[in-house]
Write a protein that holds these residues in place. Structure first.
Motif, short mmCIF file in Angstrom:
data_model
loop_
_atom_site.label_atom_id
_atom_site.label_comp_id
_atom_site.label_asym_id
_atom_site.label_seq_id
_atom_site.Cartn_x
_atom_site.Cartn_y
_atom_site.Cartn_z
N LYS A 23 0.87 -1.05 0.10
CA LYS A 23 0.15 -0.23 0.09
C LYS A 23 0.94 1.19 0.12
N SER A 24 0.39 2.28 -0.46
CA SER A 24 1.02 3.64 -0.64
C SER A 24 1.30 4.32 0.93
N ILE A 25 2.37 4.02 1.47
CA ILE A 25 2.40 4.58 2.82
C ILE A 25 3.73 5.18 3.26
N THR A 26 3.87 5.79 4.26
CA THR A 26 5.14 6.21 4.67
C THR A 26 5.42 5.43 5.83
N LEU A 27 6.75 5.06 5.78
CA LEU A 27 7.31 3.99 7.13
C LEU A 27 8.41 4.88 7.48
N MET A 28 8.18 5.42 8.67
CA MET A 28 9.34 6.19 9.20
C MET A 28 9.67 6.07 10.70
N SER A 29 10.92 6.22 11.01
CA SER A 29 11.40 6.09 12.45
C SER A 29 10.77 7.02 13.51
N GLU A 30 10.61 6.70 14.68
CA GLU A 30 10.22 7.79 15.47
C GLU A 30 11.41 8.57 16.37
N SER A 31 12.44 8.25 15.77
CA SER A 31 13.87 8.97 16.26
C SER A 31 14.74 9.18 15.30
N GLU A 32 15.99 9.18 15.68
CA GLU A 32 17.12 9.66 14.82
C GLU A 32 17.39 8.58 13.73
N ARG A 33 18.13 8.78 12.78
CA ARG A 33 18.65 7.98 11.87
C ARG A 33 19.55 6.87 12.52
N ASP A 34 19.55 5.83 12.14
CA ASP A 34 20.15 4.47 12.40
C ASP A 34 19.57 3.84 13.92
N GLN A 35 18.17 4.25 14.20
CA GLN A 35 17.65 3.90 15.59
C GLN A 35 16.80 2.90 14.99
N VAL A 36 16.14 2.70 14.06
CA VAL A 36 15.57 1.85 13.35
C VAL A 36 16.14 0.93 12.19
N ILE A 37 16.43 -0.37 12.70
CA ILE A 37 17.09 -1.24 11.62
C ILE A 37 16.14 -2.43 11.39
N ILE A 38 15.87 -2.73 10.21
CA ILE A 38 15.08 -3.84 9.78
C ILE A 38 16.25 -4.77 9.08
N GLU A 39 16.29 -6.06 9.53
CA GLU A 39 17.46 -6.65 9.28
C GLU A 39 16.83 -8.04 8.93
N SER A 40 17.40 -8.80 7.65
CA SER A 40 17.07 -10.10 7.44
C SER A 40 17.98 -10.76 6.63
N SER A 41 18.10 -12.24 6.47
CA SER A 41 18.92 -12.88 5.60
C SER A 41 18.58 -13.15 4.46
N GLU A 42 17.11 -12.91 3.96
CA GLU A 42 16.52 -12.77 2.73
C GLU A 42 16.06 -11.37 2.08
N ARG A 43 15.23 -11.26 1.36
CA ARG A 43 14.55 -9.92 1.06
C ARG A 43 14.24 -9.06 2.19
N VAL A 44 14.73 -8.07 2.41
CA VAL A 44 14.44 -7.16 3.72
C VAL A 44 13.08 -6.31 3.41
#
Length: 75
Positions: A23-44
């Motif tokens: 869906k057309s959305i904005t996904l954003m951190s509540e805080s500073e840059r590098d404080q939200v990390i999404i990590e996966s061994s596959e497609r992130v």
């Protein structure tokens, strides 16, 4: 569940998962840059919508074979 046009605020942290944005959305951190990390061994992140914004979110692929997967896939 997010609706078209929503802004999704993400708490700081390390999220070990893959996400699909259809869906057309904005996904954003509540805080500073590098404080939200999404990590996966596959497609992130898999983007299937026409207008998606990722703001202050770090995408990290941790596959032992980086050429086998991509971190960000836009279809």
């Amino acid at each position: 569940v997010a609706q078209e046009g929503d802004i999704v605020l993400v708490h700081p942290g390390l999220y070990k998962e893959s996400i699909r944005l259809d869906k057309s959305i904005t996904l954003m951190s509540e805080s500073e840059r590098d404080q939200v990390i999404i990590e996966s061994s596959e497609r992130v992140v898999h983007i299937e919508a026409s207008s998606v914004t990722l703001q202050n979110v770090t995408i990290r692929q941790v596959s032992p074979n980086p050429s086998a997967h991509v971190a960000l896939f836009i279809s």
